[in-house]
Design a protein around this motif. Structure first.
Motif, PDB file in Angstrom:
ATOM      1  N   ILE A  56      36.873  46.863  47.251  1.00 25.87           N
ATOM      2  CA  ILE A  56      36.504  46.955  45.835  1.00 25.87           C
ATOM      3  C   ILE A  56      35.238  47.795  45.664  1.00 25.87           C
ATOM      4  O   ILE A  56      35.117  48.570  44.712  1.00 25.87           O
ATOM      5  CB  ILE A  56      36.315  45.543  45.243  1.00 25.87           C
ATOM      6  N   HIS A  59      35.944  51.481  45.338  1.00 26.27           N
ATOM      7  CA  HIS A  59      36.985  51.768  44.349  1.00 26.27           C
ATOM      8  C   HIS A  59      36.980  53.235  43.909  1.00 26.27           C
ATOM      9  O   HIS A  59      38.043  53.811  43.635  1.00 26.27           O
ATOM     10  CB  HIS A  59      36.798  50.851  43.131  1.00 26.27           C
ATOM     11  N   HIS A 158      49.462  45.144  34.597  1.00 29.47           N
ATOM     12  CA  HIS A 158      48.586  44.118  35.167  1.00 29.47           C
ATOM     13  C   HIS A 158      48.898  43.814  36.636  1.00 29.47           C
ATOM     14  O   HIS A 158      48.272  42.936  37.224  1.00 29.47           O
ATOM     15  CB  HIS A 158      48.706  42.821  34.363  1.00 29.47           C
ATOM     16  N   GLU A 160      48.500  45.271  39.703  1.00 30.38           N
ATOM     17  CA  GLU A 160      47.470  45.378  40.735  1.00 30.38           C
ATOM     18  C   GLU A 160      46.333  44.403  40.486  1.00 30.38           C
ATOM     19  O   GLU A 160      45.783  43.814  41.420  1.00 30.38           O
ATOM     20  CB  GLU A 160      46.951  46.812  40.815  1.00 30.38           C
ATOM     21  N   ARG A 161      45.964  44.220  39.219  1.00 27.90           N
ATOM     22  CA  ARG A 161      44.912  43.271  38.894  1.00 27.90           C
ATOM     23  C   ARG A 161      45.308  41.857  39.320  1.00 27.90           C
ATOM     24  O   ARG A 161      44.517  41.129  39.927  1.00 27.90           O
ATOM     25  CB  ARG A 161      44.652  43.291  37.380  1.00 27.90           C
ATOM     26  N   ILE A 164      45.206  41.493  43.207  1.00 26.55           N
ATOM     27  CA  ILE A 164      43.872  41.393  43.781  1.00 26.55           C
ATOM     28  C   ILE A 164      43.242  40.046  43.446  1.00 26.55           C
ATOM     29  O   ILE A 164      42.552  39.432  44.267  1.00 26.55           O
ATOM     30  CB  ILE A 164      42.988  42.570  43.308  1.00 26.55           C
ATOM     31  N   LYS A 309      41.901  50.193  45.330  1.00 24.30           N
ATOM     32  CA  LYS A 309      42.657  50.590  44.147  1.00 24.30           C
ATOM     33  C   LYS A 309      42.298  49.761  42.912  1.00 24.30           C
ATOM     34  O   LYS A 309      42.802  50.020  41.821  1.00 24.30           O
ATOM     35  CB  LYS A 309      44.161  50.450  44.410  1.00 24.30           C
ATOM     36  N   THR A 310      41.447  48.758  43.071  1.00 27.34           N
ATOM     37  CA  THR A 310      41.192  47.812  41.997  1.00 27.34           C
ATOM     38  C   THR A 310      39.737  47.846  41.546  1.00 27.34           C
ATOM     39  O   THR A 310      38.818  47.779  42.363  1.00 27.34           O
ATOM     40  CB  THR A 310      41.543  46.379  42.454  1.00 27.34           C
ATOM     41  N   SER A 311      39.550  47.927  40.259  1.00 24.65           N
ATOM     42  CA  SER A 311      38.213  47.859  39.671  1.00 24.65           C
ATOM     43  C   SER A 311      37.780  46.402  39.555  1.00 24.65           C
ATOM     44  O   SER A 311      38.579  45.530  39.166  1.00 24.65           O
ATOM     45  CB  SER A 311      38.210  48.511  38.288  1.00 24.65           C
ATOM     46  N   THR A 314      38.390  44.630  36.237  1.00 27.59           N
ATOM     47  CA  THR A 314      39.726  44.161  35.874  1.00 27.59           C
ATOM     48  C   THR A 314      39.993  42.739  36.367  1.00 27.59           C
ATOM     49  O   THR A 314      40.783  42.010  35.760  1.00 27.59           O
ATOM     50  CB  THR A 314      40.806  45.095  36.452  1.00 27.59           C
ATOM     51  N   ILE A 315      39.336  42.347  37.461  1.00 30.34           N
ATOM     52  CA  ILE A 315      39.539  41.001  37.996  1.00 30.34           C
ATOM     53  C   ILE A 315      39.080  39.954  36.986  1.00 30.34           C
ATOM     54  O   ILE A 315      39.706  38.913  36.807  1.00 30.34           O
ATOM     55  CB  ILE A 315      38.795  40.831  39.335  1.00 30.34           C
TER      56      ILE A 315
END
Length: 346
Positions: A56, A59, A158, A160-161, A164, A309-311, A314-315
């Motif tokens: 992360i 990213h 949603h 990938e979010r 993760i 790949k994940t911000s 977004t989590i």
């Protein structure tokens, strides 16, 4: 998009281009995974969690630049390789060793936890994709199951979010369980076998099962590991069932990209093939150990890529209901297995 290959010369001619396009992203994923394993070995932190968090932090590499295609490839293809190789640890002998009562208890725990997740998701206003993702991760083998299930779920904005979040949550919960559950077994005065069944039947990730089990006793550790592998055995049939149900009942969602989902994902086929080969005793012990190591590193490298790949922002958009759901699923399977040990499998 891949260029169709018509001859061996085409295939080998494409290798330099393939490596040039995907090598940087794969290499940085390997470096992040190696750093995570170093932290795990020297400071006791869960390797999966460290790979996820470090990923992360990087990213920006997945947003633009030379690493983007390699990170995307690693998060999908390397993941499937890691899941497929888990089959080399599974055999019919494992199933026979536990006996029908405990096998029934473990299988029932997996199925009921997934159904509980679907019910809980409906009550909390979450979608069925999220329910299958979290329910399968809690019920089977944590981060590995989450990534395998995510590979067959129809994608939306949603996806990938949610993946993760699920990997992060089950890893944290599994680490807490590794510490708390041995205390619970001592407080309830469970014997070594019962304690092993409880730990192996409830803790999400394999590494934490081993840590918790052997912290009680060698017999508990061996039993917990065996029970956990029985849960891992459920990965292939569960993923296959999800794929078939999605193919039959979620046709519109599954065909947004114009493709019909495969009848049986190839990595599930390979999982089953390796399990069958191992059941006949054709995989020697040293090869099992080697394939287990390759699988562990493939999953670690792929989760590093998923993290990249994940911000982080977004989590936090997942919402409190998601946390409530995954904690409730964790409590449900713990309560069910504990009840089963004391009432049916003793």
């Amino acid at each position: 998009m891949a260029i169709p290959l018509t001859s061996p010369s085409d295939f080998f001619g494409r290798i330099p281009t393939f490596l040039s396009e995907n090598g940087p992203g794969f290499a940085v994923s390997v470096v992040v995974a190696a750093a995570a394993q170093f932290l795990s070995d020297h400071y006791g932190a869960p390797a999966m969690l460290m790979a996820l968090l470090l990923g992360i932090a990087f990213h920006f590499l997945a947003e633009e630049g030379r690493c983007v295609p390699g990170i995307a490839l690693t998060s999908k293809t390397v993941l499937r390789i890691g899941v497929a190789l888990l089959g080399a640890r599974i055999s019919v002998e494992l199933l026979i060793g536990l006996g029908p009562q405990l096998i029934g208890l473990v299988v029932a725990g997996v199925i009921l936890t997934i159904l509980f997740g679907l019910l809980g998701a409906r009550l909390l206003g979450r979608g069925w994709r999220f329910a299958l993702l979290t329910g399968g991760a809690v019920a089977i083998c944590g981060a590995s199951a989450a990534m395998a299930i995510a590979a067959v779920l129809p994608k939306n904005e949603h996806s990938e979010r949610n993946l993760i979040f699920t990997v992060l949550s089950v890893t944290v919960l599994s680490t807490i369980a590794m510490i708390a559950y041995p205390i619970i077994t001592a407080a309830l005065e469970l014997d070594d076998i019962a304690a092993g069944v409880f730990l192996g039947g409830t803790i999400h990730d394999v590494a934490q099962v081993v840590g918790a089990g052997f912290s009680v006793s060698n017999e508990t550790g061996e039993t917990a590991t065996l029970v956990k592998l029985i849960r891992v055995t459920m990965l292939a049939p569960v993923v296959l069932t999800f794929a078939l149900l999605i193919r039959a009942f979620a046709e519109d969602d599954a065909r947004k990209d114009g493709k019909r989902p495969p009848l049986m994902p190839f990595f599930v086929v390979m999982f089953l093939v390796l399990a069958a080969i191992n059941s006949f005793g054709f995989i020697p012990e040293f090869a099992q150990s080697f394939l287990a190591d390759v699988s562990k590193w493939a999953l670690l490298v792929s989760i590093a890529a998923v993290g990249m790949k994940t911000s982080l922002k977004t989590i936090f958009d997942v919402g409190g209901q998601a946390i409530v759901l995954i904690v409730a699923q964790t409590i449900f399977i713990a309560g069910f297995i504990l009840y089963g040990i004391t009432h049916f499998a003793s």
